[in-house]
Design a protein around this motif. Sequence first.
Motif, short mmCIF file in Angstrom:
data_model
loop_
_atom_site.label_atom_id
_atom_site.label_comp_id
_atom_site.label_asym_id
_atom_site.label_seq_id
_atom_site.Cartn_x
_atom_site.Cartn_y
_atom_site.Cartn_z
N ASN A 1 143.36 25.57 57.26
CA ASN A 1 142.57 26.06 58.38
C ASN A 1 142.13 24.86 59.23
OD1 ASN A 1 140.76 27.32 60.08
ND2 ASN A 1 139.16 27.42 58.54
N GLY B 1 138.49 25.09 60.92
CA GLY B 1 137.44 24.91 59.93
C GLY B 1 137.38 23.49 59.38
N GLN C 1 124.99 23.36 58.23
CA GLN C 1 125.63 24.51 58.86
C GLN C 1 124.62 25.29 59.69
OE1 GLN C 1 127.17 26.25 55.25
NE2 GLN C 1 129.23 25.47 55.66
N SER D 1 129.83 28.76 57.62
CA SER D 1 130.57 28.61 56.37
C SER D 1 131.88 29.40 56.41
CB SER D 1 129.72 29.08 55.19
OG SER D 1 130.46 29.02 54.00
N ARG D 2 131.83 30.62 56.92
CA ARG D 2 133.05 31.45 57.03
C ARG D 2 134.07 30.80 57.94
NH1 ARG D 2 129.81 36.99 57.32
NH2 ARG D 2 129.16 35.97 59.22
N TYR D 3 133.60 30.18 59.03
CA TYR D 3 134.53 29.49 59.92
C TYR D 3 135.14 28.28 59.22
CZ TYR D 3 132.37 32.14 63.81
OH TYR D 3 131.90 33.11 64.65
N GLU D 4 134.30 27.50 58.56
CA GLU D 4 134.79 26.27 57.91
C GLU D 4 135.75 26.58 56.76
OE1 GLU D 4 131.34 23.96 56.85
OE2 GLU D 4 131.04 23.27 58.92
N GLY E 1 137.66 29.19 56.57
CA GLY E 1 138.84 29.90 57.04
C GLY E 1 138.82 31.38 56.75
N GLU F 1 138.16 33.02 61.83
CA GLU F 1 138.36 32.00 62.85
C GLU F 1 137.50 32.38 64.04
OE1 GLU F 1 141.85 30.29 65.72
OE2 GLU F 1 142.40 30.92 63.71
#
Length: 140
Positions: A42, A45, A59, A78-81, A83, A86
Motif C-alpha cells: 500500500n 499508507g 495518527q 490507521s486504516r489508511y496507513e 491499507g 485508501e
Amino acid sequence: MSHALATAHRLSVTLQQRRRRVALCADEETRDMSPESFLSPNVVGRRMLSRREELGWSQEKVGMLIGIDESSSRARISRYELGTHEPPVGTARLIADALGVPLEHLYCEDDDVAALLLALAGLKGKVRQATIAGWLRELG
C-alpha cells in the motif's frame, strides 16, 4: 500440490477475503482499494506512515489536522496507513498538505522518484523551473 500452486491458491483466498471485508465496509468517506493494489504494498499508507513518523506526529494529530473528529481520527488514519482503505483523492490532498508533501509523493511507487518529488517541492519559483529545465535537457 506444487509450491507455486499452493502460493497462488493462498493469494487467491487472501484476495477473496480482503474483497469481502472491503465490501462489508460502509464508510462513505473512503473508497476501497482496487484488487490490483492488493498485489503490491500500500504505497499511500506506507508514505503517510513514513512521513508522519519523520515528523513525530500521532495518527490523531494528522486526523485532526485534516478535519476528522478527534474520537475517530486515529482509527481512520490507521486504516489508511494499513491499507484497509485508501483515502479519496480529496482526503489524500488534505493529508499531503498536512504532512508537507506533494500529493504525487503519496502515490509514487518508486522511492527514488518520490525523493525527487520531495526535493522539487522544496524548490520555489525560478530555481525550480531552472532545475526542471536542466533535468529535461539532460534526459532529452
